[in-house]
Design a protein around this motif. Structure first.
Motif, mmCIF file in Angstrom:
data_model
loop_
_atom_site.group_PDB
_atom_site.id
_atom_site.type_symbol
_atom_site.label_atom_id
_atom_site.label_comp_id
_atom_site.label_asym_id
_atom_site.label_seq_id
_atom_site.Cartn_x
_atom_site.Cartn_y
_atom_site.Cartn_z
ATOM 1 N N THR A 87 -16.273 -14.923 -12.053
ATOM 2 C CA THR A 87 -15.271 -13.926 -11.702
ATOM 3 C C THR A 87 -14.218 -14.689 -10.617
ATOM 4 O O THR A 87 -14.703 -15.720 -10.142
ATOM 5 C CB THR A 87 -16.170 -12.897 -10.779
ATOM 6 O OG1 THR A 87 -16.638 -13.312 -9.713
ATOM 7 C CG2 THR A 87 -17.156 -12.329 -11.802
ATOM 8 N N CYS A 88 -13.249 -14.079 -10.494
ATOM 9 C CA CYS A 88 -12.216 -14.616 -9.567
ATOM 10 C C CYS A 88 -12.978 -14.777 -8.096
ATOM 11 O O CYS A 88 -12.730 -15.679 -7.531
ATOM 12 C CB CYS A 88 -11.113 -13.400 -9.464
ATOM 13 S SG CYS A 88 -10.385 -13.129 -11.008
ATOM 14 N N GLN A 89 -13.688 -13.654 -7.449
ATOM 15 C CA GLN A 89 -14.446 -13.859 -6.226
ATOM 16 C C GLN A 89 -15.301 -14.884 -6.191
ATOM 17 O O GLN A 89 -15.444 -15.473 -4.963
ATOM 18 C CB GLN A 89 -15.019 -12.568 -6.145
ATOM 19 C CG GLN A 89 -15.396 -12.050 -4.646
ATOM 20 C CD GLN A 89 -15.678 -10.551 -4.308
ATOM 21 O OE1 GLN A 89 -16.070 -9.945 -5.175
ATOM 22 N NE2 GLN A 89 -15.619 -10.493 -3.147
ATOM 23 N N HIS A 138 -12.484 -9.223 -9.841
ATOM 24 C CA HIS A 138 -11.381 -9.862 -10.295
ATOM 25 C C HIS A 138 -10.516 -9.562 -9.458
ATOM 26 O O HIS A 138 -10.816 -8.441 -8.783
ATOM 27 C CB HIS A 138 -11.204 -9.641 -11.919
ATOM 28 C CG HIS A 138 -12.133 -10.724 -12.732
ATOM 29 N ND1 HIS A 138 -13.583 -10.061 -12.721
ATOM 30 C CD2 HIS A 138 -11.853 -11.356 -13.750
ATOM 31 C CE1 HIS A 138 -13.847 -11.001 -13.848
ATOM 32 N NE2 HIS A 138 -12.976 -11.857 -14.106
ATOM 33 N N TRP A 139 -9.319 -10.256 -9.300
ATOM 34 C CA TRP A 139 -8.197 -9.761 -8.419
ATOM 35 C C TRP A 139 -7.831 -8.344 -8.493
ATOM 36 O O TRP A 139 -7.656 -7.812 -9.861
ATOM 37 C CB TRP A 139 -7.144 -10.752 -8.543
ATOM 38 C CG TRP A 139 -7.182 -12.123 -8.202
ATOM 39 C CD1 TRP A 139 -7.569 -13.141 -8.946
ATOM 40 C CD2 TRP A 139 -7.109 -12.684 -6.864
ATOM 41 N NE1 TRP A 139 -7.556 -14.254 -8.469
ATOM 42 C CE2 TRP A 139 -7.680 -14.374 -7.082
ATOM 43 C CE3 TRP A 139 -7.228 -12.128 -5.835
ATOM 44 C CZ2 TRP A 139 -7.603 -14.717 -6.089
ATOM 45 C CZ3 TRP A 139 -7.393 -12.975 -4.449
ATOM 46 C CH2 TRP A 139 -7.701 -14.382 -5.012
ATOM 47 N N ASN A 140 -7.654 -7.610 -7.560
ATOM 48 C CA ASN A 140 -7.007 -6.339 -7.399
ATOM 49 C C ASN A 140 -5.751 -6.522 -7.600
ATOM 50 O O ASN A 140 -5.317 -5.780 -8.645
ATOM 51 C CB ASN A 140 -7.527 -6.064 -5.883
ATOM 52 C CG ASN A 140 -7.425 -4.423 -5.907
ATOM 53 O OD1 ASN A 140 -6.677 -3.821 -6.628
ATOM 54 N ND2 ASN A 140 -7.962 -3.859 -4.708
ATOM 55 N N VAL A 166 -12.337 -22.905 -17.453
ATOM 56 C CA VAL A 166 -12.350 -22.046 -18.443
ATOM 57 C C VAL A 166 -11.781 -20.534 -17.854
ATOM 58 O O VAL A 166 -10.661 -20.277 -18.569
ATOM 59 C CB VAL A 166 -13.643 -21.568 -19.194
ATOM 60 C CG1 VAL A 166 -13.532 -20.150 -20.175
ATOM 61 C CG2 VAL A 166 -13.972 -22.629 -20.139
ATOM 62 N N HIS A 167 -12.048 -20.216 -16.629
ATOM 63 C CA HIS A 167 -11.708 -19.133 -16.000
ATOM 64 C C HIS A 167 -10.393 -19.321 -15.606
ATOM 65 O O HIS A 167 -9.288 -18.265 -15.901
ATOM 66 C CB HIS A 167 -12.481 -18.577 -14.891
ATOM 67 C CG HIS A 167 -12.022 -17.501 -14.052
ATOM 68 N ND1 HIS A 167 -12.496 -16.239 -13.996
ATOM 69 C CD2 HIS A 167 -10.846 -17.514 -13.279
ATOM 70 C CE1 HIS A 167 -11.869 -15.564 -13.323
ATOM 71 N NE2 HIS A 167 -10.674 -16.090 -12.713
ATOM 72 N N LEU A 168 -9.991 -20.466 -15.245
ATOM 73 C CA LEU A 168 -8.652 -20.796 -14.576
ATOM 74 C C LEU A 168 -7.691 -20.694 -15.781
ATOM 75 O O LEU A 168 -6.422 -20.314 -15.598
ATOM 76 C CB LEU A 168 -8.872 -22.185 -13.886
ATOM 77 C CG LEU A 168 -7.626 -22.713 -13.174
ATOM 78 C CD1 LEU A 168 -7.752 -21.790 -11.804
ATOM 79 C CD2 LEU A 168 -7.757 -24.115 -12.711
ATOM 80 N N THR A 177 -7.208 -18.908 -18.104
ATOM 81 C CA THR A 177 -6.871 -17.561 -18.549
ATOM 82 C C THR A 177 -6.507 -16.571 -17.523
ATOM 83 O O THR A 177 -6.392 -15.410 -17.613
ATOM 84 C CB THR A 177 -7.837 -16.860 -19.389
ATOM 85 O OG1 THR A 177 -9.188 -16.746 -18.688
ATOM 86 C CG2 THR A 177 -8.239 -17.606 -20.714
ATOM 87 N N CYS A 178 -6.673 -17.153 -16.030
ATOM 88 C CA CYS A 178 -6.345 -16.055 -14.849
ATOM 89 C C CYS A 178 -5.077 -16.692 -14.015
ATOM 90 O O CYS A 178 -5.261 -17.494 -13.295
ATOM 91 C CB CYS A 178 -7.685 -16.008 -14.139
ATOM 92 S SG CYS A 178 -7.497 -15.032 -12.821
ATOM 93 N N PRO A 179 -4.004 -15.838 -14.208
ATOM 94 C CA PRO A 179 -2.855 -16.307 -13.530
ATOM 95 C C PRO A 179 -3.027 -16.196 -12.016
ATOM 96 O O PRO A 179 -2.578 -16.948 -11.199
ATOM 97 C CB PRO A 179 -1.787 -15.379 -13.895
ATOM 98 C CG PRO A 179 -2.090 -14.597 -15.159
ATOM 99 C CD PRO A 179 -3.707 -14.845 -15.118
ATOM 100 N N GLY A 180 -3.978 -15.160 -11.468
ATOM 101 C CA GLY A 180 -4.301 -15.029 -9.981
ATOM 102 C C GLY A 180 -4.847 -16.096 -9.449
ATOM 103 O O GLY A 180 -4.624 -16.750 -8.377
ATOM 104 N N CYS A 181 -5.757 -16.872 -10.158
ATOM 105 C CA CYS A 181 -6.575 -17.761 -9.662
ATOM 106 C C CYS A 181 -5.898 -19.293 -9.840
ATOM 107 O O CYS A 181 -6.037 -20.193 -8.873
ATOM 108 C CB CYS A 181 -7.867 -17.982 -10.548
ATOM 109 S SG CYS A 181 -9.241 -16.794 -9.938
ATOM 110 N N GLN A 182 -4.878 -19.227 -10.700
ATOM 111 C CA GLN A 182 -3.971 -20.549 -10.783
ATOM 112 C C GLN A 182 -3.083 -20.378 -9.630
ATOM 113 O O GLN A 182 -2.917 -21.535 -8.920
ATOM 114 C CB GLN A 182 -3.117 -20.374 -12.104
ATOM 115 C CG GLN A 182 -4.143 -20.701 -13.443
ATOM 116 C CD GLN A 182 -2.993 -20.123 -14.735
ATOM 117 O OE1 GLN A 182 -1.767 -19.751 -14.394
ATOM 118 N NE2 GLN A 182 -3.874 -20.086 -15.697
HETATM 119 ZN ZN LIG Z 1 -9.404 -15.315 -11.560
#
Ligand SMILES: [Zn+2]
Lengths: 82, 223
Positions: free
Chosen positions: A8-10, B138-140, A34-36, A38-43
């Motif tokens: 998860t992002c957290q 996941h991000w809010n 893998v998470h990174l 597909t996840c713009p927030g974590c990028q």
């Molecule tokens: Zn994320």
């Protein structure tokens, strides 16, 4: 890799330093990437951490004050004679 | 340098360059001493600031360190790098100074991350709750991209702000982030200098960097 293993992002934000230090196991590194992918927030988050580290590295640009240098060179000459 | 993965596995003994400088110093070569001053003095002052809060006192500690270097140079054996050796002298000077000021420096070697409550890297409310049907944890809302803010990021006030944030960090976090990210030491060098494990070094670095990022995010949002 099954769904339960997905990060998860957290969780990802707590692994950023280990990721950057190359300290994650190959499996965890894989899950991280893998998470990174597909996840713009974590990028963005990872990019912010990189920017933070880069800023910290630029704090140092200072020179020794002339006065301190003169004092220390004086101490050096005294030491040499002693 | 900073940000890459400097897990240098090689032994941390003195380099050729270190040995050359030490020989020159023993021979009384003023140029060698000047070179060392230019390379390490501001670093020493910055490191001293970890232990004593007053800038003038930190400057004195750095000067005492140099005197200690000169007095001890004949005993330098090259088992540690010159940088680590100088840092140990600084640590002793700073400890003595703090002792005189009736405060004690906790010993890095005995630091245990489990004993110190860890703060999450990001505020928990920035993430969706555990019972969210599709995206728990996941991000809010995504963090905002800082590109386009380069001018603000590299502004003098931003550096001053980061320095202030670092001063508020717990001692061990401040040690590690100063050595690693500000002064560009490798992980192994930091572990050797502070007597901590690689794992503890990473925990401290992670907490410190996360705090600085959080503070920066807040700072950039406020203006
Ligand atoms: Zn994320």
């Amino acid at each position: 890799m099954d769904d339960e293993q997905e990060l998860t992002c957290q969780e990802l934000v707590e692994l950023v330093t280990e990721y950057l230090e190359g300290a994650l196991s190959p499996e965890d590194r894989g899950r991280f990437e893998v998470h990174l992918a597909t996840c713009p927030g974590c990028q963005t988050y990872l990019e912010q951490m990189r920017q933070t580290i880069e800023l910290l590295g630029r704090i140092t640009e200072e020179m020794i004050p002339e006065r301190a240098k003169a004092d220390l060179l004086h101490a050096f000459r005294t030491w040499k004679r002693g | 340098m900073a940000g890459s993965a400097p897990l240098d596995p090689s032994p941390l003994a003195a380099s050729e360059d270190d040995r050359r400088l030490v020989e020159a110093l023993r021979a009384g070569d003023e140029g060698a001493f000047t070179q060392l001053l230019e390379r390490y003095h501001t670093t020493l002052v910055r490191l001293a600031m970890i232990y004593v809060t007053d800038r003038a006192v930190a400057e004195e500690v750095a000067q005492e360190t140099w005197l200690g270097v000169l007095q001890g140079i004949d005993r330098f054996e090259g088992r540690a790098s010159l940088k680590t050796w100088i840092f140990h002298i600084l640590l002793n000077c700073a400890r003595t100074r703090r002792h005189r000021e009736a405060r004690s420096i906790p010993f890095s070697a005995f630091w245990n991350p489990a004993a110190e409550p860890g703060e999450p890297a990001v505020e928990p409310e920035r993430f969706l709750p555990a019972d969210h049907p599709t995206w728990p944890h996941h991000w809010n809302a995504f963090p905002e991209c800082w590109s386009g803010l380069e001018d603000r990021l590299v502004a003098r006030e931003t550096y001053a702000y980061i320095r202030q944030v670092i001063e508020t960090l717990p001692l061990h976090q401040r040690e590690v982030i100063t050595l690693r990210d500000i002064d560009g030491w490798t992980a192994s060098e930091v572990c050797a200098a502070l007597g901590i494990s690689e794992a503890n070094q990473r925990v401290l670095l992670h907490r410190a960097r996360s705090r600085v990022r959080r503070a920066l995010e807040q700072y950039l949002r406020e203006q």
